[in-house]
Design an enzyme around this catalytic site. Sequence first.
Site, PDB file in Angstrom:
ATOM      1  N   HIS A  94     -61.372  30.059 -29.366  1.00 15.67           N
ATOM      2  CA  HIS A  94     -62.290  28.924 -29.563  1.00 15.67           C
ATOM      3  C   HIS A  94     -62.673  28.814 -31.045  1.00 15.67           C
ATOM      4  O   HIS A  94     -62.278  27.890 -31.708  1.00 15.67           O
ATOM      5  CB  HIS A  94     -63.545  28.980 -28.673  1.00 15.67           C
ATOM      6  CG  HIS A  94     -63.244  28.997 -27.217  1.00 15.67           C
ATOM      7  ND1 HIS A  94     -62.536  27.991 -26.603  1.00 15.67           N
ATOM      8  CD2 HIS A  94     -63.512  29.909 -26.247  1.00 15.67           C
ATOM      9  CE1 HIS A  94     -62.386  28.282 -25.313  1.00 15.67           C
ATOM     10  NE2 HIS A  94     -62.965  29.435 -25.082  1.00 15.67           N
ATOM     11  N   ASP A 151     -56.582  27.626 -21.602  1.00 15.03           N
ATOM     12  CA  ASP A 151     -57.874  28.154 -21.191  1.00 15.03           C
ATOM     13  C   ASP A 151     -58.181  27.922 -19.715  1.00 15.03           C
ATOM     14  O   ASP A 151     -57.653  28.590 -18.859  1.00 15.03           O
ATOM     15  CB  ASP A 151     -58.970  27.598 -22.103  1.00 15.03           C
ATOM     16  CG  ASP A 151     -60.293  28.318 -21.941  1.00 15.03           C
ATOM     17  OD1 ASP A 151     -60.345  29.303 -21.184  1.00 15.03           O
ATOM     18  OD2 ASP A 151     -61.292  27.924 -22.568  1.00 15.03           O
TER      19      ASP A 151
HETATM   20 ZN   LIG Z   1     -61.523  31.816 -22.076  1.00 14.09          ZN
END
Ligand SMILES: [Zn+2]
Length: 435
Positions: free
Chosen positions: A265, A316
């Site tokens: 991220h 993800d």
């Molecule tokens: Zn994750």
Amino acid sequence: VRVWVERLLRDGVVAENVLFETDADGTVISEAAAPRPADAVGLTFAVPGFGNAHSHAFHRALRGRTHEGGSFWTWRETMYRAAGRLDPDSYRELASGVFGEMVANGWTAVGEFHYLHHAPDGARYPAHAMEMAIADAAADAGIRLVLLDTAYLSAGVAGEPLSERQRRFSDGDAAGYLDRWHALRSALAGRSPLVTLGAALHSVRGVPRDAMVAIVAGLPADVPLHIHLSEQPAENAACLAVHGLTPTGLLAECGILSPRLAVVHATHLTEADIGLLGAARVHAVFCPTTEADLGDGIGPAVEVIEAGVRLALGSDQNAVVDPLLEMRGLEAGERLRSLRRGRVEPAALWQIAGAGGYGALGLPAPARVGGPLDLVELDLGSTRTAGAIPVQVALAATGSDVIRTVVGGRVVHDRSDAAPIAARLARSISALLDA
Ligand SMILES: [Zn+2]
């Protein structure tokens, strides 16, 4: 094995009549311009395989069920409900479907960020049953797997204990995690040539500071290490309050920033964070479709690249499983936040999604001598791609344009047989959430 590609797009240029030859493990041993041999698989237009550097396979079950209202934290509630119901058999079924969907859409390798280690009451399954379920699912789907076995020990930055529902994630302490990790490494050895073991710290919330240091010291130095980092502003605020440092600053102080680290991220970074990550040459895994879906924000892609960070992409939560949409999402985010076009050029998008993802997983770049023969054949004549210049197909194609997927020199998917994967997903998700 020999695979011939009529037109290969790599490093932003198209090479014609490329003949690859591999050893028994599917590693490229030679590459030459040559006419198509009669015994070789022939691809019309192909690109090196895409490396999905961040996945939670079971989140796929939430697709189409969690898109109404709420926040990241309410989404997480639903995710915990699904997590609470999985057992090794149901996980193998679901993950086989998810990895099948990945292969069908062009992801040839995946880093599965895995923390569902134990039974719901925290008891250990025999023989690493959950981890083996994932490894078998990957082998079944034909995808290359780096199992990022994850340490998850605490519920907050101050070391708050895990809740009842999080108990199955935990190994108790750093020593418990390391014991299980090393035993798992032995158990996985030789299981499948497609499967290797990596490691992960869940986040600065999920692993207390001292445990992070102990775990990193107890892992072999050549193993890829991943961590969720600064996905939410709340994590930064909590870390500053407890440690007086940002999450990146804390990792730096603990000596954890290194070229083998991949931060996932990296959405809410300070300028100092970006400098630290770049100087350490870490990998960063952006997950644009997830970060949009969860309302996380847009990470500073161009700034981290310019600082020296090596970028990769991940699916993800798997609400979207499509490398081309992640590539487009990365560039779209850059355009939306900078009010400018051409921030990450198409040639760079292919590199980030391909070799960038492999690098973050500790794998050599695909479709090159010394690397795995992983390739994706794309349709340049679909309604989406007709008329496009090959390199700019990055901003035109979707996973539906994947004709065939090659992993280790072997065709592991042909788009004419995607129906069984969809049926398997429907069956396993319904059994998990509707029963
Ligand atoms: Zn994750």
